[in-house]
Scaffold this motif. Structure first.
Motif, PDB file in Angstrom:
ATOM      1  N   LYS A  94       4.537  10.646   0.178  1.00 25.64           N
ATOM      2  CA  LYS A  94       3.928   8.971   0.070  1.00 25.64           C
ATOM      3  C   LYS A  94       2.191   9.370   0.021  1.00 25.64           C
ATOM      4  N   ASN A  95       1.644  10.160   0.901  1.00 25.91           N
ATOM      5  CA  ASN A  95       0.199  10.323   0.498  1.00 25.91           C
ATOM      6  C   ASN A  95      -0.129  10.868  -0.624  1.00 25.91           C
ATOM      7  N   GLN A  96       0.665  11.763  -1.273  1.00 24.86           N
ATOM      8  CA  GLN A  96       0.584  12.249  -2.595  1.00 24.86           C
ATOM      9  C   GLN A  96       0.524  11.083  -3.747  1.00 24.86           C
ATOM     10  N   GLN A  97       1.553  10.409  -3.516  1.00 28.45           N
ATOM     11  CA  GLN A  97       1.457   9.175  -4.497  1.00 28.45           C
ATOM     12  C   GLN A  97       0.546   8.079  -4.360  1.00 28.45           C
ATOM     13  N   ARG A  98       0.266   7.947  -2.989  1.00 21.64           N
ATOM     14  CA  ARG A  98      -0.878   7.053  -2.993  1.00 21.64           C
ATOM     15  C   ARG A  98      -2.209   7.821  -3.510  1.00 21.64           C
ATOM     16  N   GLU A  99      -2.531   9.017  -3.273  1.00 20.95           N
ATOM     17  CA  GLU A  99      -3.638   9.725  -3.792  1.00 20.95           C
ATOM     18  C   GLU A  99      -3.546   9.503  -5.415  1.00 20.95           C
ATOM     19  N   TYR A 100      -2.329   9.697  -6.109  1.00 20.84           N
ATOM     20  CA  TYR A 100      -2.239   9.590  -7.367  1.00 20.84           C
ATOM     21  C   TYR A 100      -2.638   8.376  -7.943  1.00 20.84           C
ATOM     22  N   GLU A 101      -1.946   7.357  -7.200  1.00 24.13           N
ATOM     23  CA  GLU A 101      -2.169   6.076  -7.815  1.00 24.13           C
ATOM     24  C   GLU A 101      -3.826   5.491  -7.536  1.00 24.13           C
ATOM     25  N   ALA A 102      -4.144   5.837  -6.636  1.00 22.68           N
ATOM     26  CA  ALA A 102      -5.720   5.472  -6.229  1.00 22.68           C
ATOM     27  C   ALA A 102      -6.370   6.211  -7.618  1.00 22.68           C
ATOM     28  N   GLN A 103      -6.280   7.473  -7.628  1.00 23.25           N
ATOM     29  CA  GLN A 103      -7.095   8.067  -8.767  1.00 23.25           C
ATOM     30  C   GLN A 103      -6.709   7.741 -10.196  1.00 23.25           C
ATOM     31  N   GLN A 104      -5.629   7.141 -10.290  1.00 24.74           N
ATOM     32  CA  GLN A 104      -5.211   6.478 -11.827  1.00 24.74           C
ATOM     33  C   GLN A 104      -5.978   5.071 -11.761  1.00 24.74           C
ATOM     34  N   GLN A 105      -6.309   4.326 -10.604  1.00 22.20           N
ATOM     35  CA  GLN A 105      -7.056   3.205 -10.736  1.00 22.20           C
ATOM     36  C   GLN A 105      -8.493   3.528 -10.920  1.00 22.20           C
TER      37      GLN A 105
END
Length: 712
Positions: free
Chosen positions: A424-435
């Motif tokens: 979950k943290n990995q996905q959140r970090e990825y999505e935040a970086q994409q934004q």
């Protein structure tokens, strides 16, 4: 049965010599190519009909061809039966003159002069027939050339590892005294498939590691690479891999375990030799001092306690006092695997490698092993699908996925929670970086050609380049299984044993007065110690074994699907899974076989690889696909979870719960039993007892037995 030549002479007595030679030549040289009577009719039928003087119609000629085809099939070397004239090649009748004079045959042979004009044969038809036959032969040769010659050769696993000068220097100098295992930056491949790439494995001495991951990703291969030292491990660390069963010979089981302590065995052997010399008066005067040294070393390693320790291990794994004195050759393969485990536990290596150790054990032995390993002093790396076992034994979990190894502290339940949170943290970090990337990119796109903002744009571009490249979470595909429904309303009894006695030998009854019954809504699990008769009872229920006394009753419309504990023995390992189903259930399209295999996770290239090259879990899935192809309405499953990964076990449990039909299964997997079964049968003392309290009550009973026997 008459030969081909006899059939031709009797059916076509007026057949011209050249035509006769041509037909027998075709049958001699190409008989093996005819896979059906239609192909034989196509090759010679039209010619025979044309030359027939009594005007045989197409049906009559086909009957003659059927007889010829049957004659060809009668013998393995079919050609020998039909050859009356052996030529270097079939005679080309299109090249034969139709005059009255001497005719020249291929190869310089001279044909007889005939007073009759030979039958007129259409040369074009002959050429077409010969062309069809040649094309058939070419296709057969091409097909044969693609078949493997000799025994099947499987791909081999290989490992490579980046060199470490520091470790090499420490190893060669003998300064490395640590018992920790550090294998860094290594690759493992199986044939052309990469299983691990740039992986790291760190095993701290004294900790117990559970290695988990999907079937076919390389868990067993990794253990083999470690055991064979294909990966660098300090030479002073002893490794023991429980992989193969003990060889059967005249050695008693207890002695077989004691022999694992080579130091003790060597000292005892030397002590015996020296004592014999002293008693015989052949000593040199130094024996007394050496004997004192030996006695001191034997006392130091507590050699006198070794037989008792070995006996406790064997007893815990199910060997009673009588069995411990039996020779190893008297045991079945399953018991010899237990013996291999007992030897490993007794030897106490620095690194113990276990691959699915619970597969060979019953519930009682698993509980004992859990307790025993909790006090293990050195390092363990164990591959297991049993959640409860890993929760009881493992101090750490290593997850094999995406060609890498991820380490987690804690037991299996903690691993599941931590992994979920980590993903979950990995996905959140990825999505935040994409934004964030999109936000910067908008600025760059907006002011890319604005001279006043050029320095800011360059700064933003450099910022994008410096951002670490995060990847989205690799979601593992969900394992799906579906057991096709075969549910019909049957009037009871559906499956029943009434007052059944059974024995293999008159002096030893497996069951006496056994009475059990099941219906299409049953969800029954059978438990009990190995050798108590669980598999035997399943075979009596299926009708494979006949009772000595009593009655087995099964509904006339009952259709049983059976999964054997030794299911691999029922599979042809030299062919693919698709071919396996095609042979078992012929007449269907290949897509149907692939769809059936795909329903159990055997898809793509897995379906066309030799079954021998599949992992244990993948072979189990092939066996499930084969078992369910005929849509049974009742399943009898003997240890169905062996070799399956945890995701597949959960998928199997869900599929069985959705299945509308009856189920009786033998299992030692506590989690699986709790997911599927509503009724527990205990097989012991030559009968079967139903436990009202289910698995919890059975576990309590076993623990009480352990206390009485001093194991707890």
């Amino acid at each position: 049965m008459a030969s081909c030549a006899d059939i031709l002479r009797s059916e076509f007595p007026e057949l011209d010599g050249e035509v006769f030679a041509y037909v027998t030549g075709i049958l001699h040289s190409s008989g093996a190519d005819f896979e059906s009577v239609d192909e034989l009719v196509e090759a010679v039928g039209e010619l025979l009909q044309e030359v027939s003087r009594d005007g045989k119609d197409e049906g009559a000629v086909r009957e003659v061809c059927q007889r010829l085809f049957n004659a060809l099939q009668l013998d393995e070397g079919r050609a020998q039966r039909c050859s009356q004239v052996l030529l270097d090649a079939p005679i080309q009748l299109s090249q034969i003159t139709d005059g009255y004079g001497e005719r020249v045959l291929p190869g310089g042979l001279t044909g007889p002069r005939g007073s009759r004009r030979p039958p007129m044969v259409d040369a074009k038809k002959l050429e077409k027939a010969e062309a069809r036959l040649k094309a058939k032969q070419d296709r057969r040769m091409e097909r044969d050339s693609t078949k493997p010659s000799g025994p099947l050769v499987l791909e081999e696993a290989t490992a490579s590892q980046a060199a470490s000068k520091k470790e090499t220097r420490m190893e060669s100098s003998g300064k490395n005294k640590s018992y920790d295992v550090r294998i860094e930056n290594f690759d493992v491949s199986f044939g052309e498939r990469v299983l691990l790439a740039g992986a790291d494995l760190n095993l701290a001495f004294g900790r117990r590691y559970g290695l988990v991951g999907r079937n076919g990703l390389g868990k067993t291969t990794l253990l083999k690479m470690i055991a064979s030292r294909s990966l660098r491990i300090p030479s002073h660390i002893s490794i023991l891999h429980v992989e193969q069963e003990v060889a059967g010979d005249e050695t008693p089981a207890l002695q077989s375990v004691l022999e694992c302590d080579t130091t003790r065995e060597s000292l005892l052997r030397e002590e015996k030799e020296l004592t014999a010399k002293v008693n015989a008066g052949r000593g040199e005067g130094t024996e007394g001092a050496r004997l004192s040294e030996i006695y001191a070393k034997l006392e130091e390693i507590e050699a006198d306690k070794a037989p008792a320790r070995a006996s406790v291990i064997l007893a815990g794994l199910g060997f009673n006092a009588k069995m411990q004195q039996q020779t190893t050759k008297e045991f079945s393969g399953g018991w010899r695997m237990r013996l291999a485990l007992a030897r490993a536990l007794f030897a106490r290596p620095d690194l113990l490698l276990l691959d699915e150790p619970t597969n060979m054990l019953d519930v009682r032995a698993i509980l004992w092993l859990e307790n025993y390993l909790q006090t293990w002093q050195s390092t363990i790396l164990v591959v297991s699908h049993d959640r409860n076992f890993l929760n009881a034994v493992a101090t750490d979990i290593i997850h094999l996925h995406s060609q890498r190894l991820d380490a987690y502290r804690g037991d299996f339940e903690n691993f599941m929670k931590t992994k979920e949170e980590r993903l979950k943290n990995q996905q959140r970090e990825y999505e935040a970086q994409q934004q964030y990337r999109e936000h910067i990119q908008v600025f760059i796109d907006r002011f890319r050609y604005n001279a006043n903002r050029a320095s800011q744009v360059q700064s933003k571009l450099k910022l994008l380049e410096k951002l670490p490249e995060l990847k989205p979470v690799d979601k593992e595909s969900e394992v799906m299984m579906k057991f096709p429904d075969g549910f019909e309303k049957f009037s009871p009894p559906i499956l029943q044993l009434d007052e059944v006695d059974f024995c293999y030998e008159p002096s030893h009854y497996i069951f006496r007065s056994l009475s059990v019954s099941a219906d299409l809504e049953s969800r029954i699990c059978v438990v009990g110690e190995n050798g108590a008769g669980k598999s035997t009872m399943l075979k009596i229920l299926m009708g494979e074994l006949a009772p000595v006394r009593g009655i087995r009753h099964a509904h006339r419309n009952l259709k049983i699907g059976y999964f054997s504990q030794h299911h691999v023995d029922q599979l042809d390992l030299n062919i693919s899974a698709v071919e396996l189903l095609a042979r078992k259930f012929p007449g269907k399209a290949e897509e149907e076989y692939r769809h059936q295999l795909g329903s159990y996770g055997v898809s793509g290239e897995l379906a066309v690889r030799p079954v021998a090259s599949l992992s244990g879990g993948q072979k189990s899935r092939v066996a499930f696909a084969q078992m369910t192809m005929s849509c049974p309405n009742f399943y009898i499953l003997d240890e169905p979870t062996n070799h399956l990964d945890m995701e597949t076990i959960e998928a199997l449990a869900k599929a069985l719960n959705k299945f509308r039909g009856g189920i009786i299964l033998v299992s030692h997997d506590e989690c699986f039993i709790r997911l599927v079964c509503q009724e527990l049968w205990v097989c012991e003392n030559a009968t079967v007892t139903r436990i009202e309290g289910g698995f919890d009550q059975y576990r309590d009973i076993l623990k009480e037995q352990f206390r009485k026997e001093g194991f707890l």
